[in-house]
Design a protein around this motif. Structure first.
Motif: not given
Length: 194
Positions: A15, A22-23, A50, A53, A76, A110, A113, A117, A148
């Protein structure tokens, strides 16, 4: 315990990796409308992201869903752009409690995203059977959440310095941060489309 620390570090590194901005850009843009006194709402917002994702990571890790990675890599930055536009256009008082649209957007985005991941996570899971995925998934997501929260803490610290010491208006802060997030997103979208 070594396994937990390994996957935790992988989550934090993933992250906070500047190569995968991007994240990070999404988290920063998502939180641009908030002030330090709204830290509980920010925590709920980041946790909603969270949860989103985590669900798609679990489904992908268990090979229950398969995604077109090229499409996800385009979606994204679209989530970042939509979040930036929402921040700039929407006249919402984020100091009020309750479920707000941005919490639902964070959860939904999420999911997207998490699909981003998924390839990275699956590569870490090579040779691990489906029953053993829970522990690495949990550790990896704790790492992502910690990463994050570290990003958000830095953002809020900068916000405090600029709005209290240098008297920057929060509206201007939001416009600059959201505008920068939107600009980064547009660049990424064009890169994927060209």
């Amino acid at each position: 315990m070594d396994g937990f620390v390994f996957y935790l570090k992988q989550g934090v590194n993933h992250i906070t990796d500047l190569e995968g901005i991007d994240h990070m850009a999404f988290i920063i843009t998502l939180c641009a409308v908030y002030k330090i006194k709204q830290w509980r709402q920010i925590l709920v917002l980041v946790t909603a992201f969270t949860i989103g994702h985590t669900v798609t990571l679990a489904l992908s890790g268990l090979k229950l869903i398969s995604v077109n990675q090229e499409l996800v890599e385009t979606l994204i930055p679209v989530t970042i752009l939509l979040t930036a536009v929402y921040n700039i256009v929407k006249k919402t008082d984020h100091s009020k409690g309750g479920i707000q649209l941005n919490y639902l957007l964070a959860l939904f985005f999420g999911f997207i995203h998490g699909m981003g991941f998924s390839n990275f996570f699956r590569s870490m899971m090579m040779g691990i059977d489906d029953e053993s995925i829970i522990f690495p998934l949990f550790s990896f997501n704790v790492g992502i959440e910690l990463g994050q929260l570290a990003i958000v803490a830095c953002l809020l610290l900068i916000n405090i310095i600029l709005t209290t010491i240098f008297s920057v208006k929060h509206r201007d802060w939001n416009l600059v941060i959201s505008g920068a997030g939107g600009g980064i997103a547009l660049t990424m979208i064009l890169k994927h489309l060209i």
